[in-house]
Design an enzyme around this catalytic site. Structure first.
Site, mmCIF file in Angstrom:
data_model
loop_
_atom_site.group_PDB
_atom_site.id
_atom_site.type_symbol
_atom_site.label_atom_id
_atom_site.label_comp_id
_atom_site.label_asym_id
_atom_site.label_seq_id
_atom_site.Cartn_x
_atom_site.Cartn_y
_atom_site.Cartn_z
ATOM 1 N N GLN A 140 16.141 -9.214 -29.330
ATOM 2 C CA GLN A 140 15.600 -9.295 -27.976
ATOM 3 C C GLN A 140 14.083 -9.496 -28.052
ATOM 4 O O GLN A 140 13.360 -8.634 -28.561
ATOM 5 C CB GLN A 140 15.907 -8.043 -27.162
ATOM 6 C CG GLN A 140 15.512 -8.211 -25.692
ATOM 7 C CD GLN A 140 15.659 -6.932 -24.892
ATOM 8 O OE1 GLN A 140 14.950 -5.971 -25.126
ATOM 9 N NE2 GLN A 140 16.585 -6.929 -23.934
ATOM 10 N N HIS B 248 13.695 -11.092 -22.820
ATOM 11 C CA HIS B 248 13.688 -9.941 -21.910
ATOM 12 C C HIS B 248 12.916 -10.310 -20.645
ATOM 13 O O HIS B 248 11.690 -10.354 -20.640
ATOM 14 C CB HIS B 248 13.036 -8.746 -22.603
ATOM 15 C CG HIS B 248 13.420 -7.420 -22.012
ATOM 16 N ND1 HIS B 248 13.960 -7.282 -20.743
ATOM 17 C CD2 HIS B 248 13.347 -6.154 -22.515
ATOM 18 C CE1 HIS B 248 14.200 -5.999 -20.502
ATOM 19 N NE2 HIS B 248 13.831 -5.294 -21.550
ATOM 20 N N HIS C 173 13.590 -5.337 -16.081
ATOM 21 C CA HIS C 173 13.029 -3.988 -16.200
ATOM 22 C C HIS C 173 11.520 -3.895 -16.039
ATOM 23 O O HIS C 173 10.871 -3.038 -16.635
ATOM 24 C CB HIS C 173 13.430 -3.382 -17.558
ATOM 25 C CG HIS C 173 14.899 -3.249 -17.734
ATOM 26 N ND1 HIS C 173 15.473 -2.830 -18.905
ATOM 27 C CD2 HIS C 173 15.935 -3.494 -16.878
ATOM 28 C CE1 HIS C 173 16.791 -2.817 -18.779
ATOM 29 N NE2 HIS C 173 17.085 -3.219 -17.549
ATOM 30 N N TYR D 64 9.106 -5.872 -17.026
ATOM 31 C CA TYR D 64 8.255 -6.394 -18.085
ATOM 32 C C TYR D 64 7.685 -7.757 -17.668
ATOM 33 O O TYR D 64 7.847 -8.184 -16.535
ATOM 34 C CB TYR D 64 9.022 -6.429 -19.400
ATOM 35 C CG TYR D 64 9.418 -5.033 -19.849
ATOM 36 C CD1 TYR D 64 8.450 -4.051 -20.069
ATOM 37 C CD2 TYR D 64 10.753 -4.678 -19.998
ATOM 38 C CE1 TYR D 64 8.805 -2.758 -20.434
ATOM 39 C CE2 TYR D 64 11.119 -3.387 -20.371
ATOM 40 C CZ TYR D 64 10.136 -2.431 -20.585
ATOM 41 O OH TYR D 64 10.487 -1.149 -20.944
ATOM 42 N N ARG E 294 17.859 -11.849 -20.229
ATOM 43 C CA ARG E 294 18.259 -10.653 -19.490
ATOM 44 C C ARG E 294 17.460 -10.525 -18.202
ATOM 45 O O ARG E 294 16.228 -10.660 -18.219
ATOM 46 C CB ARG E 294 18.039 -9.402 -20.350
ATOM 47 C CG ARG E 294 18.732 -8.162 -19.783
ATOM 48 C CD ARG E 294 18.517 -6.942 -20.654
ATOM 49 N NE ARG E 294 19.685 -6.057 -20.611
ATOM 50 C CZ ARG E 294 19.675 -4.779 -20.899
ATOM 51 N NH1 ARG E 294 18.553 -4.189 -21.292
ATOM 52 N NH2 ARG E 294 20.775 -4.055 -20.832
ATOM 53 N N GLY F 170 25.559 0.553 -23.943
ATOM 54 C CA GLY F 170 24.334 1.045 -24.554
ATOM 55 C C GLY F 170 24.514 2.358 -25.276
ATOM 56 O O GLY F 170 24.907 2.414 -26.440
#
Length: 365
Positions: A97, A176, A179, A181, A228, A317
Site C-alpha cells: 500500500q 491509499h 482515511h 490522507y 483505496r 483486518g
C-alpha cells in the site's frame, strides 16, 4: 464463493479473502527498513488470496507515523524483498500500500513541514516520538499548501515507489486515497480550499487521484494497481463532508477506463455511516471491474455481498492479527482467536509479542 479463485489481468488469486492493510510499526531504525520479523509476519498469513501491506510512505515528506517501513530507499527495497520472497515461498500474493499522509504528520516524524491541499488543520493525532522519550500519539503540525511543483514531485514519488515495489517483488500496489490522507485531502471540501486546477469543483478535486493513478498505471501496468477510498468514513476531519460520496462516484467514472486490479472501499471504521445499498448498486453500475470491500465483515456477510455481485473481494483486518491462518479457520469453521484489545499496545511497535507469536489452529489445539 469466498474460497473460489479470482483472476483479473495478471492478478491470479487462490481465494477472495484479502488481508487488509494495517499499520504495525515494526520497521528497523534508522532508515525505516523492513526486516526479517516482518517477513515472518506476512509469510504466516500467506493463506490469504491477497495480502495488502501496511501503509508504506512513498517519500520522507509523505511519512506520518513513526517506525513504518518506507519504499523510497535502496535499503527499504532490499528489506521488502525479504518479505515478498517469504510470502511467495508459501504461494501467497502481496501488494504494497503506497501512502502519503499529507497533513496527518509532524516535523518530528518526517523531518519536514506537513503538506496538504491547503494550509488547513483539524485536531488530529498520529503515532510519533514523545517529548519524554519513546513513542505514542502526538498532535499533528500545521500544514503548508502544496505548490504545483510539490504536486508534480509527489506524483513522481508515487511512480518511483511503484517501480521500487515491482523491483522488490511485489505483485502490485494499492494507492491509499482514503482515511483523510493526502489524496483524500484533495477530494474533500474542508481540506481543499484551492482555487486552481486542483480545487473548487468536484471534478477538480478528483484530479490528483486521477493523475497519480494514471501515472502509476502507466509505469507498472494498470492490472498491478488498486486504489483505496472511504466515502463513508470521516477520519482526520472535524466534520463530515456532504459531497464526498458524490466525489467518489466521479472518481470511479475516471478510474473505470483504466482497468485497474481493483477499487477498495474501506467501511465501518473510525467515525462512519453505513454505506447505503443504493450507493453500492450505483458504484457497481459505474465500475464494472473488480471491487474490494473491507470493514468488520464476517464470513457470512462476505459471502452475501459476493453473491449479490456488489463485490469481488472481501478484506479482513484485525482478525488476521490474532489468526495467522484466518482463511483456513473460516473455511473449516474453526474457532477464531479473538482480538485482545487489552493488548492494544502490541498493535504498534515492539518485537514479536502480539505480532508473530499467535499460533495457527492446529498449534493452538
Amino acid at each position: 464463493m469466498l474460497f473460489t479463485p479470482h483472476k483479473f489481468g495478471r492478478l491470479n488469486l487462490a481465494n477472495r479473502v484479502v488481508m487488509a492493510p494495517m499499520t504495525r510499526s515494526r520497521a528497523d531504525q534508522p532508515g525505516d527498513v523492513p526486516n526479517e520479523l516482518m517477513a515472518t509476519y506476512y509469510a504466516q498469513r500467506a493463506g490469504a488470496g491477497l495480502i495488502v501491506t501496511e501503509g508504506t510512505p512513498v517519500s520522507e515528506v509523505g511519512r506520518g507515523y513513526s517506525l513504518t517501513p518506507g519504499i523510497y530507499s535502496p535499503a527499504q527495497v532490499a528489506g521488502w524483498k525479504k518479505v515478498t520472497d517469504a510470502v511467495h515461498r508459501r504461494d501467497g500474493r502481496i501488494f504494497v500500500q503506497l501512502w502519503h499522509v499529507g497533513r496527518r504528520s509532524h516535523a518530528s516524524i518526517s523531518g519536514h513541514t506537513p503538506v496538504s491541499a491547503s494550509a488547513v488543520k483539524h485536531p488530529d493525532k498520529v503515532y510519533g516520538p514523545l517529548p519524554e522519550g519513546g513513542f505514542g500519539m502526538i498532535e499533528t503540525g500545521m500544514p503548508r499548501a502544496m505548490t504545483l511543483a510539490d504536486i508534480e514531485d509527489t506524483i513522481g514519488d508515487f511512480v518511483t515507489a511503484a517501480r521500487n515495489a515491482i523491483e522488490a517483488g511485489f505483485d502490485g500496489v494499492e494507492l491509499h486515497a482514503a482515511h483523510g490522507y493526502l489524496i483524500d485531502q484533495f477530494m474533500r471540501l474542508h481540506s481543499n480550499q484551492r482555487n486552481d486546477a486542483y480545487g473548487g469543483s468536484q471534478e477538480k478535486r478528483v484530479r490528483l487521484l486521477h493523475e497519480v493513478t494514471q501515472a502509476v498505471a502507466n509505469a507498472v501496468g494498470a492490472d498491478r494497481v488498486g486504489i483505496r477510498v472511504s466515502p463513508f468514513v470521516t477520519e482526520g476531519y472535524a466534520d463530515e463532508d456532504p459531497e464526498i460520496p458524490a466525489v467518489t462516484l466521479k472518481a470511479l467514472q475516471a478510474l473505470a477506463p483504466m482497468d485497474l486490479a481493483y477499487v477498495h472501499f474501506s467501511e465501518n471504521i473510525s467515525r462512519y455511516t453505513t454505506m447505503p445499498p443504493a450507493y453500492r448498486q450505483e458504484a457497481r453500475a459505474l465500475y464494472r471491474n473488480p471491487i474490494m470491500v473491507a470493514g468488520k465483515y464476517t464470513k457470512e456477510s462476505a459471502q452475501k455481498i459476493l453473491h449479490q455481485g456488489l463485490a469481488d473481494l472481501v478484506a479482513f483486518g484485525q482478525p488476521f492479527i490474532t489468526n495467522p491462518d484466518f482463511v483456513a479457520r473460516i473455511a473449516n469453521d474453526h474457532a477464531l482467536t479473538p482480538v485482545n484489545y487489552d493488548a492494544h499496545a502490541t498493535f504498534y511497535g515492539g518485537d514479536g509479542k502480539g505480532y508473530t507469536d499467535y499460533p495457527a489452529f492446529a498449534e493452538a489445539a
